[in-house]
Design a protein around this motif. Sequence first.
Motif, short mmCIF file in Angstrom:
data_model
loop_
_atom_site.label_atom_id
_atom_site.label_comp_id
_atom_site.label_asym_id
_atom_site.label_seq_id
_atom_site.Cartn_x
_atom_site.Cartn_y
_atom_site.Cartn_z
N LEU A 144 0.63 -1.48 0.03
CA LEU A 144 0.01 0.03 0.13
C LEU A 144 0.78 1.36 0.06
O LEU A 144 0.18 2.36 -0.17
N HIS A 145 2.35 1.14 0.25
CA HIS A 145 2.98 2.35 0.32
C HIS A 145 3.98 2.19 -0.96
O HIS A 145 3.46 2.04 -2.06
N LYS A 163 -16.95 -4.36 -3.94
CA LYS A 163 -16.42 -4.52 -2.56
C LYS A 163 -15.90 -5.88 -1.82
O LYS A 163 -15.54 -6.12 -0.86
N ARG A 202 -7.35 -4.12 -5.67
CA ARG A 202 -7.29 -2.83 -5.69
C ARG A 202 -6.70 -2.41 -6.90
O ARG A 202 -5.72 -3.02 -7.30
N LEU A 203 -6.90 -1.27 -7.57
CA LEU A 203 -6.19 -1.10 -8.52
C LEU A 203 -4.96 -0.33 -8.28
O LEU A 203 -4.97 0.67 -7.57
N GLY A 230 -1.53 1.49 -7.63
CA GLY A 230 -0.93 2.70 -8.53
C GLY A 230 -2.10 3.90 -8.66
O GLY A 230 -1.61 5.00 -9.10
N PHE A 231 -3.18 3.72 -7.92
CA PHE A 231 -4.19 4.45 -7.93
C PHE A 231 -4.68 4.70 -6.44
O PHE A 231 -4.86 3.99 -5.58
N ARG A 274 -3.56 9.08 -0.06
CA ARG A 274 -4.06 9.37 1.24
C ARG A 274 -4.19 11.02 1.26
O ARG A 274 -5.35 11.37 1.68
N TYR A 332 -17.03 5.66 -9.91
CA TYR A 332 -16.63 5.15 -8.61
C TYR A 332 -15.33 5.70 -8.22
O TYR A 332 -15.10 6.33 -7.43
N ARG A 341 -14.56 9.04 -5.42
CA ARG A 341 -13.66 8.85 -4.48
C ARG A 341 -12.30 9.53 -4.56
O ARG A 341 -11.35 9.49 -3.86
N ASN A 352 -1.22 7.49 -8.93
CA ASN A 352 0.05 8.07 -7.99
C ASN A 352 1.26 7.90 -8.58
O ASN A 352 1.40 7.58 -9.49
N1 CMC Z 1 -8.56 0.56 -6.02
C1 CMC Z 1 -9.79 0.54 -5.68
N2 CMC Z 1 -10.55 1.36 -4.83
C2 CMC Z 1 -9.77 2.21 -4.15
C3 CMC Z 1 -8.35 2.15 -4.25
C4 CMC Z 1 -8.00 1.53 -5.31
N3 CMC Z 1 -6.59 1.42 -5.69
N4 CMC Z 1 -7.92 3.17 -3.39
C5 CMC Z 1 -8.96 3.61 -2.57
N5 CMC Z 1 -10.07 2.95 -2.79
C6 CMC Z 1 -11.33 3.10 -2.29
C7 CMC Z 1 -11.52 2.41 -1.24
O1 CMC Z 1 -12.05 1.13 -1.37
C8 CMC Z 1 -12.40 3.35 -0.23
O2 CMC Z 1 -13.85 3.06 -0.76
P1 CMC Z 1 -15.06 3.31 0.02
O3 CMC Z 1 -15.10 4.56 0.61
O4 CMC Z 1 -16.10 2.82 -0.77
O5 CMC Z 1 -14.88 2.29 1.26
C9 CMC Z 1 -12.13 4.77 -0.72
O6 CMC Z 1 -11.53 4.57 -2.15
C10 CMC Z 1 -11.21 5.36 0.19
O7 CMC Z 1 -10.24 4.55 0.21
P2 CMC Z 1 -9.08 4.46 1.64
O8 CMC Z 1 -8.51 2.79 1.53
O9 CMC Z 1 -10.08 4.67 2.86
O10 CMC Z 1 -7.98 5.49 1.34
P3 CMC Z 1 -6.55 5.61 1.91
O11 CMC Z 1 -6.11 7.09 2.23
O12 CMC Z 1 -6.74 4.99 3.44
O13 CMC Z 1 -5.85 4.98 1.20
C11 CMC Z 1 -4.23 4.17 -0.59
C12 CMC Z 1 -4.79 5.33 0.28
C13 CMC Z 1 -3.18 4.86 -1.17
C14 CMC Z 1 -3.67 3.29 0.63
C15 CMC Z 1 -5.08 3.64 -1.21
O14 CMC Z 1 -5.77 4.65 -2.20
C16 CMC Z 1 -4.62 2.31 -2.12
O15 CMC Z 1 -4.73 1.28 -1.45
N6 CMC Z 1 -4.13 2.49 -3.22
C17 CMC Z 1 -3.29 1.43 -3.82
C18 CMC Z 1 -2.04 1.05 -3.52
C19 CMC Z 1 -1.22 2.47 -4.05
O16 CMC Z 1 -1.42 2.49 -5.16
N7 CMC Z 1 -0.31 2.71 -3.00
C20 CMC Z 1 0.81 3.82 -3.42
C21 CMC Z 1 0.50 5.12 -2.77
S1 CMC Z 1 1.74 6.21 -3.51
C22 CMC Z 1 3.35 5.89 -3.13
C23 CMC Z 1 3.45 6.37 -1.50
O17 CMC Z 1 3.75 7.30 -1.13
O18 CMC Z 1 3.44 5.29 -0.76
#
Ligand code: CMC
Length: 428
Positions: free
Chosen positions: A264-265, A296, A301-302, A304-305, A308, A353, A357, A362
């Motif tokens: 996730l990071h 759900k 999860r997608l 790279g999308f 936070r 969707y 959101r 990213n």
């Molecule tokens: N694909 C599908 N749905 C998503 C995604 C995704 N990549 N990211 C967030 N959502 C949905 C999530 O299910 C939630 O939906 P609902 O409100 O219906 O429950 C909503 O969007 C908010 O998501 P969250 O998990 O509460 O958001 P967060 O701020 O806690 O998480 C994140 C941020 C980066 C962990 C998350 O977007 C994610 O898992 N992304 C995929 C992993 C990724 O690309 N990580 C790299 C981040 S950038 C590099 C870095 O700095 O680390």
Amino acid sequence: MPNSAEIKIDDKSYQLPVIEGSEHEIAVDISKLRGQSGVITLDPGYKNTGSTTSAVTFLDGEKGILRYRGYSIEELAEKSDFLEVTYLLIYGELPTREAYDKFVNDVKIHTMLHEDIKGILEGFPSNAHPMGVLSSLVCSLTAFYPESLDPNRSSQGVYLSIIRILAKLPTMAAWAHKNELGHPFNYPDNSLSYCSNFIKMMFAVPAAKYEVDPIVSDALNKLLILHADHEQNCSTSTVRIVGSAQASLYASISAGINALWGPLHGGANQAVIEMLENIRADGGDTKKYLNKAKDKEDPFRLMGFGHRVYKNFDPRARIIKKAADQVLEKLGVDDPVLEIAKGLEEAALHDEYFIERKLYPNVDFYSGIIYRAMGIPTDMFTVMFALGRLPGWIAQWKEMRENREPIGRPRQIYTGENERDYVPLDQR
Ligand code: CMC
């Protein structure tokens, strides 16, 4: 700006100070609330909690702004060099020519690893993930330089610790890769720049002349700058919290590397390429994967999308997407996953969707495509992120230490059993 905030719990009110940052961000300082009221605040995942004040990096997620020490990421990525940005992050100002030359030279004379580190490396199985190897090797520096353990070291001592880790991390990373291949390790070539030396250690093989391609070296320089700091993210907060117990710089950074490893990071860059490869192998049906990401019931999860803090666009992703096109063109690489990535992005950006959101590509969405074109294997992608993030971790650790911040120790709300009597083993 408001002068104070009031929290009312039942009929009792508490006045709390409000503080303002240099970019006019406002925070309610709740540090004394528990002492006054017995009540804590709860914020799982620290979604709305400032853990510190910091002068290193400014980020506005709504506007897509990222600045290191006041300089925009766009300008630094275009005009600067990674060690110059490193100096800027750690010491707060761009170096003069003299300071820059000294800094670069100091890094160059510390690039070698103690020969005994080879023994540690060789003890790892060849299929060990290089992030685990890297964090272990960084932690092993505490044994080779035990004076670095002293939390009250002189600033000259701290400088030496900083130079050592900056100089040695690329050598460790390249050797972790060579160890995976079972190839002999390349020693650093200090006639080369920071990025070119790393590339040579990664790819040169004995008895063959190796010239570093300047396109690859420039692309790496840009990518490292884009990753260099990102304020209080998961790994940086880890570095600060470990360091707040007065653990050494190397122990704190080793912990940061482990935090970064998670998918996730920083681990997302590896996960993105694996996802794009899967989509390609599955016939390239991006719609199917978009639907999976929206479902759900499906854990997919997608990768790279989403982010936070960025809720509009990630400025690093914009620069990297452009760079991916340019680097692939210059290197003459035609990577079919680039087309899949673009198709996926296009479809997601028009999907309710993702719009609702505020989920955008990213930094990790396109970076792996560039790494791949450079010849870097997939399991080394997060190591590349760690090389880039190192100056940020150092700058934040140093700031935390110089501000004499208290040990990090959050509170909790207990939801377990109330007090109960012990039942002997045979009576359960
Ligand atoms: N694909 C599908 N749905 C998503 C995604 C995704 N990549 N990211 C967030 N959502 C949905 C999530 O299910 C939630 O939906 P609902 O409100 O219906 O429950 C909503 O969007 C908010 O998501 P969250 O998990 O509460 O958001 P967060 O701020 O806690 O998480 C994140 C941020 C980066 C962990 C998350 O977007 C994610 O898992 N992304 C995929 C992993 C990724 O690309 N990580 C790299 C981040 S950038 C590099 C870095 O700095 O680390």
